[in-house]
Design a protein around this motif. Structure first.
Motif, PDB file in Angstrom:
ATOM      1  N   ARG A 146      51.393  -7.137  -5.821  1.00  0.00           N
ATOM      2  CA  ARG A 146      50.078  -7.267  -5.198  1.00  0.00           C
ATOM      3  C   ARG A 146      49.976  -8.616  -4.509  1.00  0.00           C
ATOM      4  NH1 ARG A 146      46.343  -5.257 -10.322  1.00  0.00           N
ATOM      5  NH2 ARG A 146      47.394  -3.261 -10.655  1.00  0.00           N
ATOM      6  N   GLY A 148      47.350  -9.451  -2.445  1.00  0.00           N
ATOM      7  CA  GLY A 148      45.972  -9.737  -2.064  1.00  0.00           C
ATOM      8  C   GLY A 148      45.293 -10.709  -3.005  1.00  0.00           C
ATOM      9  N   SER A 149      44.017 -10.932  -2.770  1.00  0.00           N
ATOM     10  CA  SER A 149      43.279 -11.940  -3.524  1.00  0.00           C
ATOM     11  C   SER A 149      43.098 -11.579  -4.992  1.00  0.00           C
ATOM     12  CB  SER A 149      41.896 -12.151  -2.883  1.00  0.00           C
ATOM     13  OG  SER A 149      41.160 -10.932  -2.866  1.00  0.00           O
ATOM     14  N   GLU A 150      43.352 -10.332  -5.359  1.00  0.00           N
ATOM     15  CA  GLU A 150      43.223  -9.917  -6.758  1.00  0.00           C
ATOM     16  C   GLU A 150      44.549 -10.020  -7.511  1.00  0.00           C
ATOM     17  OE1 GLU A 150      40.264  -9.242  -8.143  1.00  0.00           O
ATOM     18  OE2 GLU A 150      39.504  -9.825  -6.168  1.00  0.00           O
ATOM     19  N   HIS A 151      45.537 -10.616  -6.908  1.00  0.00           N
ATOM     20  CA  HIS A 151      46.831 -10.713  -7.577  1.00  0.00           C
ATOM     21  C   HIS A 151      46.721 -11.550  -8.851  1.00  0.00           C
ATOM     22  CE1 HIS A 151      48.533 -14.827  -7.341  1.00  0.00           C
ATOM     23  NE2 HIS A 151      47.767 -14.994  -6.287  1.00  0.00           N
ATOM     24  N   ARG A 152      47.616 -11.270  -9.786  1.00  0.00           N
ATOM     25  CA  ARG A 152      47.707 -12.083 -10.998  1.00  0.00           C
ATOM     26  C   ARG A 152      49.170 -12.438 -11.272  1.00  0.00           C
ATOM     27  NH1 ARG A 152      43.356 -12.585  -9.751  1.00  0.00           N
ATOM     28  NH2 ARG A 152      41.422 -12.488 -10.974  1.00  0.00           N
ATOM     29  N   TRP A 196      43.802 -18.034  -7.821  1.00  0.00           N
ATOM     30  CA  TRP A 196      44.925 -17.138  -7.532  1.00  0.00           C
ATOM     31  C   TRP A 196      45.117 -17.128  -6.019  1.00  0.00           C
ATOM     32  CZ3 TRP A 196      47.569 -15.613 -11.719  1.00  0.00           C
ATOM     33  CH2 TRP A 196      46.907 -15.705 -12.952  1.00  0.00           C
ATOM     34  N   THR A 198      46.540 -16.935  -2.188  1.00  0.00           N
ATOM     35  CA  THR A 198      47.354 -16.105  -1.288  1.00  0.00           C
ATOM     36  C   THR A 198      47.740 -16.880  -0.030  1.00  0.00           C
ATOM     37  OG1 THR A 198      45.398 -15.239  -0.126  1.00  0.00           O
ATOM     38  CG2 THR A 198      46.147 -14.024  -2.074  1.00  0.00           C
TER      39      THR A 198
END
Length: 249
Positions: A146, A148-152, A196, A198
Motif C-alpha cells: 500500500r 497511499g496515505s493509509e499505509h502502515r 506515515w 508518502t
C-alpha cells in the motif's frame, strides 16, 4: 520548535558495491536540507572495502555484533546526547540502509512533518531493479504494497525520529530483525505522533542475497514461494507482512 541539525545513521555489513551510491544520494540530500546533516556509517563486521569507501565521506563507527539492530543502536549511541530537554533547539535523527538511495528532499520532508508535530516519520520504499526475480514475484509484491496515505509499512531504510523521542523510547533494540518495527510500535504505545509519509520513497535493492537474514530479500523470497507449483510445499508465510523491511497489515 526548531531543529539545529540532522544525524543520519547507516548500518553497513560488506556493502562495497552499493555504499558509494547511498552516500552520493545523501550528499545530494544534505545540499537540499535547510539544516546541517551529519552521516555516520556503522561498519558492522566488515571484511571488504566498505571502510575505504566511507572514509572522508562519513563519520565511521565500528561494531562486531553482526546484527542490524545493534549496528543502528551503536550508531545513534555514538552521537552526543541532546542538551535541550524540551522541544526547542533539538536534533532530528534518520536512518537508511547501505543498499538504498534517498531522494534529495528526503530529510527536508521529514523536517516538515516534524514541524507539523510528528515525533517519528515512517516512509515508503520502492524497487527499480527487479532483474533478480520473476515477473510474478514483482506483481504479487506490488499488489500487497500500500503506497497511499493509509499505509502502515515500516522500513529501516526510511525512518526519521526526533532525538528527544528516540532517547525517551530507549532507541533501537539490538535485534537481528524487526528492530525498526519494534521502535515504531513502541512509539505508538507511548502515545507519540507517528507520521506515515508518502512524500519521499527511498529506492532500495531487491537483491536475492540479503546482508540481513529475514530482511527484504527474505520477504521477496517468501512472496516468490507463494507461487510454488502444485505438488510443492512453500515455507510458512505467516510473517511475510512483518519483516525488517516492512509491515503490510
Amino acid at each position: 520548535m526548531r531543529f539545529m541539525g540532522i544525524d543520519v545513521v547507516i548500518p553497513v555489513h560488506d556493502e562495497q558495491e552499493l555504499l558509494a551510491g547511498c552516500l552520493d544520494s545523501l550528499e545530494a540530500c544534505a545540499e537540499a536540507t535547510p539544516v546541517p546533516v551529519t552521516v555516520t556509517v556503522v561498519l558492522d563486521s566488515c571484511t571488504d572495502d566498505s571502510e575505504a569507501i566511507a572514509r572522508g565521506r562519513a563519520r565511521i563507527v565500528r561494531s562486531d555484533a553482526r546484527n542490524v539492530g545493534a549496528a543502528r543502536a551503536v550508531g545513534f549511541d555514538a552521537l552526543s546526547v541532546p542538551s535541550s530537554p524540551d522541544r526547542s533547539g533539538q536534533r532530528w535523527y534518520a536512518t537508511t540502509d547501505a543498499d538504498s538511495r534517498v531522494p534529495p528532499t528526503w530529510l527536508a520532508d521529514q523536517l516538515r512533518l516534524a514541524l507539523d508535530g510528528a515525533d517519528l516519520v515512517a516512509g515508503l520504499v520502492e524497487v527499480t531493479d527487479w532483474s533478480g526475480w520473476n515477473p510474478a514475484t514483482r506483481v504479487r509484491y506490488l499488489e500487497g504494497y500500500r503506497s497511499g496515505s493509509e499505509h502502515r509499512h515500516i522500513h529501516g531504510a526510511n525512518i526519521g525520529i526526533s532525538a528527544r523521542a528516540y532517547r525517551e523510547l530507549g532507541g533501537f533494540e539490538r535485534l537481528p530483525v524487526h528492530e525498526d518495527v519494534h521502535l515504531v510500535h513502541r512509539a505508538e504505545r507511548a502515545g507519540l505522533s507517528v507520521a506515515w509519509s508518502t512524500a519521499t520513497p527511498v529506492t532500495t535493492s531487491a537483491r536475492r542475497h540479503s546482508r540481513t537474514p529475514g530482511g527484504f530479500s527474505g520477504h521477496l523470497a517468501l512472496t516468490e514461494l507463494d507461487h510454488t507449483p502444485p505438488g510443492h510445499t512453500a515455507s510458512d508465510t505467516t510473517a511475510r507482512g512483518h519483516t525488517r523491511s516492512g509491515v503490510t497489515p
